[in-house]
Design a protein around this motif. Structure first.
Motif, short mmCIF file in Angstrom:
data_model
loop_
_atom_site.label_atom_id
_atom_site.label_comp_id
_atom_site.label_asym_id
_atom_site.label_seq_id
_atom_site.Cartn_x
_atom_site.Cartn_y
_atom_site.Cartn_z
N GLN B 85 0.82 -1.21 0.00
CA GLN B 85 0.00 0.00 0.00
C GLN B 85 0.86 1.26 0.00
OE1 GLN B 85 -2.54 -1.44 3.36
NE2 GLN B 85 -4.24 -0.93 1.97
N THR B 86 2.15 1.08 -0.09
CA THR B 86 3.04 2.22 -0.29
C THR B 86 2.71 2.83 -1.65
OG1 THR B 86 4.82 1.35 1.07
CG2 THR B 86 5.43 2.91 -0.67
N SER B 87 2.33 4.10 -1.63
CA SER B 87 1.85 4.72 -2.86
C SER B 87 1.64 6.22 -2.65
CB SER B 87 0.52 4.07 -3.27
OG SER B 87 0.09 4.52 -4.55
N LEU B 88 1.27 6.89 -3.73
CA LEU B 88 0.87 8.30 -3.69
C LEU B 88 -0.66 8.32 -3.81
CD1 LEU B 88 1.60 11.32 -3.68
CD2 LEU B 88 1.96 11.14 -6.16
N TYR B 89 -1.31 8.92 -2.84
CA TYR B 89 -2.77 8.90 -2.77
C TYR B 89 -3.35 10.29 -3.05
CZ TYR B 89 -2.39 4.30 -0.68
OH TYR B 89 -2.12 2.97 -0.46
N PHE B 90 -4.42 10.30 -3.82
CA PHE B 90 -5.12 11.55 -4.13
C PHE B 90 -6.60 11.43 -3.82
CE2 PHE B 90 -1.77 13.89 -6.06
CZ PHE B 90 -0.99 12.99 -6.76
N CYS B 91 -7.12 12.47 -3.23
CA CYS B 91 -8.55 12.61 -3.02
C CYS B 91 -9.06 13.58 -4.08
CB CYS B 91 -8.80 13.16 -1.62
SG CYS B 91 -10.54 13.45 -1.23
N ALA B 92 -10.27 13.35 -4.56
CA ALA B 92 -10.85 14.23 -5.58
C ALA B 92 -12.32 14.47 -5.26
CB ALA B 92 -10.72 13.61 -6.97
N SER B 93 -12.83 15.61 -5.70
CA SER B 93 -14.25 15.89 -5.52
C SER B 93 -14.79 16.61 -6.74
CB SER B 93 -14.49 16.72 -4.26
OG SER B 93 -14.12 18.08 -4.45
N SER B 94 -16.10 16.49 -6.96
CA SER B 94 -16.75 17.18 -8.06
C SER B 94 -18.25 17.22 -7.80
CB SER B 94 -16.47 16.48 -9.40
OG SER B 94 -17.09 15.21 -9.43
N PHE B 95 -18.94 18.07 -8.55
CA PHE B 95 -20.39 17.99 -8.56
C PHE B 95 -20.76 16.69 -9.24
CE2 PHE B 95 -21.47 21.85 -6.64
CZ PHE B 95 -20.63 22.84 -7.11
N TRP B 96 -21.97 16.22 -9.01
CA TRP B 96 -22.38 14.98 -9.65
C TRP B 96 -22.50 15.21 -11.15
CZ3 TRP B 96 -21.48 10.44 -9.77
CH2 TRP B 96 -22.31 9.47 -10.34
N VAL B 97 -22.41 14.15 -11.91
CA VAL B 97 -22.24 14.25 -13.36
C VAL B 97 -23.49 14.70 -14.09
CG1 VAL B 97 -20.38 12.59 -13.41
CG2 VAL B 97 -22.72 11.79 -13.63
N GLY B 98 -24.56 14.99 -13.41
CA GLY B 98 -25.80 15.37 -14.09
C GLY B 98 -25.67 16.63 -14.91
N ALA B 99 -24.84 17.59 -14.47
CA ALA B 99 -24.67 18.84 -15.21
C ALA B 99 -23.31 18.80 -15.89
CB ALA B 99 -24.76 20.03 -14.27
N ALA B 100 -23.28 18.60 -17.19
CA ALA B 100 -22.02 18.35 -17.88
C ALA B 100 -21.04 19.51 -17.75
CB ALA B 100 -22.28 18.06 -19.36
N GLU B 101 -21.57 20.71 -17.61
CA GLU B 101 -20.66 21.85 -17.58
C GLU B 101 -19.99 22.03 -16.23
OE1 GLU B 101 -23.85 21.94 -18.06
OE2 GLU B 101 -24.83 23.34 -16.72
#
Lengths: 112, 116
Positions: B85-101
């Motif tokens: 599990q040695t690794s580089l970890y990233f967290c990500a966030s976004s609005f839900w995909v319903g609004a493409a823009e």
């Protein structure tokens, strides 16, 4: 989501336009083309995305061919800080889990 | 400033010692996810969450747990870390995909984890 193919690496002279190609020949009608970049080992950064029309924002332009089987990301005046790995990603936003599938990307080296 | 904040940025731990990597976003995003990045394997999704109390496995969930009790936080838990599990970890966030823009994802700066 459709698979993408990008060149492994490219060079660009500082101040010149960088044109990064991406092939996505199996793209379907609902799939968008996204571009991200990763500078060194920082978190990936969103650049631009589009469906079929060309798009432009403050960072770059995205040119999508009429048949949508390929696209080009254009950085109009590349700087040394644009040296990064650039990822082209195709996503279907309908019923999608939200996952981004990152390939190996294109390593862009901007040279003075 | 809109951002995703991960802590810690660097961590060295020993096999079997439970640890938590925190992730917080201030953009009111519904969707959050964790990725790990390894040389030659690229970024792979570990877990994701579509909203509070809704989580699901990504491509490489073994050895990890997550929780989503509040909209802004999405911690990654390693109950018994192992060297793979040695690794580089990233967290990500976004609005839900319903609004493409509005579907661009924002990533944290990463957590470099070493398990010895």
């Amino acid at each position: 989501d459709a698979k993408t193919t990008q060149p492994t690496s490219m060079d660009c002279a500082e101040g010149r336009a960088a044109n990064l190609p991406c092939n996505h020949s199996t793209i379907s009608g609902n799939e968008y083309v996204y571009w991200y970049r990763q500078i060194h080992s920082q978190g990936p950064q969103y650049i631009i995305h589009g469906l079929k029309n060309n798009e432009t924002n403050e960072m770059a332009s995205l040119i999508i061919t009429e048949d949508r089987k390929s696209s080009t990301l254009i950085l109009p005046h590349a700087t040394l800080r644009d040296t990064a790995v650039y990822y082209c990603i195709v996503r279907d936003l309908s019923g999608n889990t939200g996952k981004l599938i990152f390939g190996q990307g294109t390593t862009l080296q901007v040279k003075p | 400033e809109a951002q995703v904040t991960q802590n810690p940025r660097y961590l060295i731990t020993v096999t079997g010692k439970k640890l938590t990597v925190t992730c917080s976003q201030n953009m009111n995003h519904e969707y959050m996810s964790w990725y790990r990045q390894d040389p030659g394997l690229g970024l792979r999704q570990i877990y994701y969450s579509m909203n509070v109390e809704v989580t699901d496995k990504g491509d490489v969930p073994e050895g990890y747990k997550v929780s989503r009790k509040e909209k802004r936080n999405f911690p990654l838990i390693l109950e018994s870390p192992s060297p793979n599990q040695t690794s580089l970890y990233f967290c990500a966030s976004s609005f839900w995909v319903g609004a493409a823009e509005k579907t661009e994802a924002f990533f944290g700066q990463g957590t470099r984890l070493t398990v010895v």
